[in-house]
Scaffold this motif. Structure first.
Motif, mmCIF file in Angstrom:
data_model
loop_
_atom_site.group_PDB
_atom_site.id
_atom_site.type_symbol
_atom_site.label_atom_id
_atom_site.label_comp_id
_atom_site.label_asym_id
_atom_site.label_seq_id
_atom_site.Cartn_x
_atom_site.Cartn_y
_atom_site.Cartn_z
ATOM 1 N N ALA A 47 0.833 -1.215 0.000
ATOM 2 C CA ALA A 47 0.000 0.000 0.000
ATOM 3 C C ALA A 47 0.859 1.255 0.000
ATOM 4 C CB ALA A 47 -0.931 -0.020 1.204
ATOM 5 N N ALA A 48 1.965 1.220 0.736
ATOM 6 C CA ALA A 48 2.831 2.396 0.792
ATOM 7 C C ALA A 48 3.388 2.741 -0.587
ATOM 8 C CB ALA A 48 3.969 2.163 1.781
ATOM 9 N N LEU A 49 3.798 1.734 -1.343
ATOM 10 C CA LEU A 49 4.332 2.001 -2.681
ATOM 11 C C LEU A 49 3.238 2.451 -3.640
ATOM 12 C CD1 LEU A 49 6.735 1.847 -4.702
ATOM 13 C CD2 LEU A 49 5.888 -0.445 -5.275
ATOM 14 N N LEU A 50 2.142 1.698 -3.687
ATOM 15 C CA LEU A 50 1.100 1.998 -4.667
ATOM 16 C C LEU A 50 0.395 3.315 -4.378
ATOM 17 C CD1 LEU A 50 -0.405 -1.562 -5.201
ATOM 18 C CD2 LEU A 50 1.356 -0.373 -6.521
ATOM 19 N N ARG A 51 0.405 3.738 -3.123
ATOM 20 C CA ARG A 51 -0.229 5.011 -2.774
ATOM 21 C C ARG A 51 0.523 6.202 -3.397
ATOM 22 N NH1 ARG A 51 -2.236 3.561 2.182
ATOM 23 N NH2 ARG A 51 -4.379 3.445 1.387
ATOM 24 N N THR A 52 1.763 5.994 -3.774
ATOM 25 C CA THR A 52 2.507 7.081 -4.429
ATOM 26 C C THR A 52 2.066 7.281 -5.870
ATOM 27 O OG1 THR A 52 4.295 5.639 -5.245
ATOM 28 C CG2 THR A 52 4.522 6.527 -3.009
ATOM 29 N N ALA A 53 1.217 6.359 -6.377
ATOM 30 C CA ALA A 53 0.817 6.470 -7.781
ATOM 31 C C ALA A 53 -0.694 6.399 -7.962
ATOM 32 C CB ALA A 53 1.483 5.348 -8.582
ATOM 33 N N GLY A 77 5.969 1.710 -13.682
ATOM 34 C CA GLY A 77 7.341 2.209 -13.687
ATOM 35 C C GLY A 77 7.900 2.453 -12.292
ATOM 36 N N LEU A 78 7.416 1.702 -11.288
ATOM 37 C CA LEU A 78 7.889 1.844 -9.912
ATOM 38 C C LEU A 78 8.805 0.683 -9.556
ATOM 39 C CD1 LEU A 78 4.434 2.706 -8.251
ATOM 40 C CD2 LEU A 78 6.171 4.328 -9.050
ATOM 41 N N VAL A 79 9.591 0.855 -8.521
ATOM 42 C CA VAL A 79 10.477 -0.195 -8.032
ATOM 43 C C VAL A 79 9.963 -0.677 -6.676
ATOM 44 C CG1 VAL A 79 12.814 -0.787 -7.307
ATOM 45 C CG2 VAL A 79 12.466 0.759 -9.247
ATOM 46 N N TYR A 80 9.743 -1.972 -6.562
ATOM 47 C CA TYR A 80 9.187 -2.541 -5.328
ATOM 48 C C TYR A 80 10.211 -3.437 -4.650
ATOM 49 C CZ TYR A 80 5.905 -5.054 -2.268
ATOM 50 O OH TYR A 80 5.250 -5.600 -1.187
#
Length: 355
Positions: free
Chosen positions: A17-23, A140-143
């Motif tokens: 959720a923390a990563l996907l919330r940035t997009a 285009g994010l890095v997880y």
């Protein structure tokens, strides 16, 4: 060994959720998720569907098949709303994992038709980690998920995957999403919940690499043991299993089984194979009971059950067992289970059971 499935699942969901919330301001519907045919939005909804499906089966003690319901989002739900649903359904599964007794199993088809709370936690973790990776690739994010959550999944439902330099690249490789030096690409994969077999008084529960590692260093492996706990042979067998896992030689159904008494959910010993069948179809078997459980026929009952399962397979022609000359109790167990002595000397007696 404490039940940490809920904690590891919470960590995995929070990291996703923390990563996907940035997009959330991006168009998830028009972008494909990594190498999938689904859109990023469809993939995120799928994560929530897996969570609620797993939680309902585990909480409802569903023994066979799926429950006939699903989830749907209200019209106009945005990406932030989708993430909230993922977080909420992840919380439901984590709560079910925490609340479910150790011995409970519920339906899952792959590959042995059931899973316990650790299995459902590991499957939930795998779903959210991998599909967050897919969505991140599309956007285009890095997880980079929590290593402990990845290791939890690998050591519960990927027992045939040799550990790599780091957990996350290993899981990506094992599921066809990445490469590892010196290993061929994976084009087909399947996770493995532990095999469980039942007899009149016992449940034979396949031991996972996580449980074996704990037993090998003096832990309980996640079981409550009768008497003084695991006997020496169980710990030695667990150590052998850990070595097989680390070398990539472990096959899920050809490892060690904990013998759990149905009436009180106490582990009374272990039984298992020294490895998969040889080319000639022979497989070696061994067993061990805590002292408090000896003399009640548990070893004979378990040996008959595991032998019948093995000999029903096309790749097995015979079972083989060894015992010390002075171990008359073990020799009686083998005889009662139908084994015949085929060799004897001053160091050991050898027994065989053919299909």
């Amino acid at each position: 060994m404490r039940n940490t499935g809920g904690e590891r699942l919470d960590e995995a969901v929070a990291s996703a959720a923390a990563l996907l919330r940035t997009a959330t301001d991006r168009d998830w519907e028009r972008v494909r998720a990594g190498g999938l045919e689904w859109s990023c939005r469809t993939t995120a909804v799928h994560i929530a569907e897996c969570f609620v499906g797993y939680a309902s089966r585990l909480a409802g003690r569903v023994a066979d098949g799926r429950l006939s319901f699903g989830i749907s989002l209200e019209e106009g739900t945005g990406n932030e709303g989708v993430l909230r649903v993922v977080e909420a359904t992840g919380g439901l599964l984590a709560a079910a994992v925490r609340a479910t007794p150790r011995a409970v199993r519920a339906f899952h088809p792959a590959p042995f038709r059931s899973a316990n709370r650790e299995g459902f936690a590991a499957m939930g973790i795998t779903e959210v980690l991998l599909h967050t990776h897919d969505i991140a690739r599309g956007l285009g994010l890095v997880y980079e998920p929590p290593a402990e959550a990845v290791s939890y999944a690998l050591t519960r439902i990927f027992p045939d995957v040799r550990p790599g330099p780091a957990p996350w690249p290993t899981l990506l490789w094992a599921t066809g999403r990445g490469e590892l030096p010196g290993r061929a690409p994976v084009t087909e994969w399947l996770w493995h919940n532990n095999l469980v077999l039942g007899s009149d008084r016992l449940t034979l529960e396949g031991v996972t690499p996580a449980s074996a590692a704990d037993l090998a260093v003096g832990g309980d492996g996640g079981f409550t043991w009768a008497g003084d706990g695991p006997f020496e042979g169980t710990r030695e067998g667990a150590g052998i299993m850990v070595k097989q896992y680390e070398e990539g030689l472990l096959r899920p159904e050809w490892g060690m089984f904990a013998l759990v008494r149905r009436e009180d959910d106490l582990a009374v010993g272990s039984m298992g194979f020294h490895g998969p069948p040889a080319e000639d179809g022979r497989v070696e078997i061994g067993y061990d009971l805590v002292e408090a459980a000896r003399g009640h026929g548990f070893a004979t009952e378990a040996l008959r059950t595991l032998s019948a399962w093995a000999l029903a397979r096309e790749d097995v022609t015979s079972l083989f067992a060894r015992t010390e000359p002075g171990n008359t109790a073990s020799q009686r167990v083998l005889a009662r289970a139908g084994f015949t002595r085929v060799a004897a000397d001053e160091e050991e007696h050898a027994y065989e059971l053919r299909g």
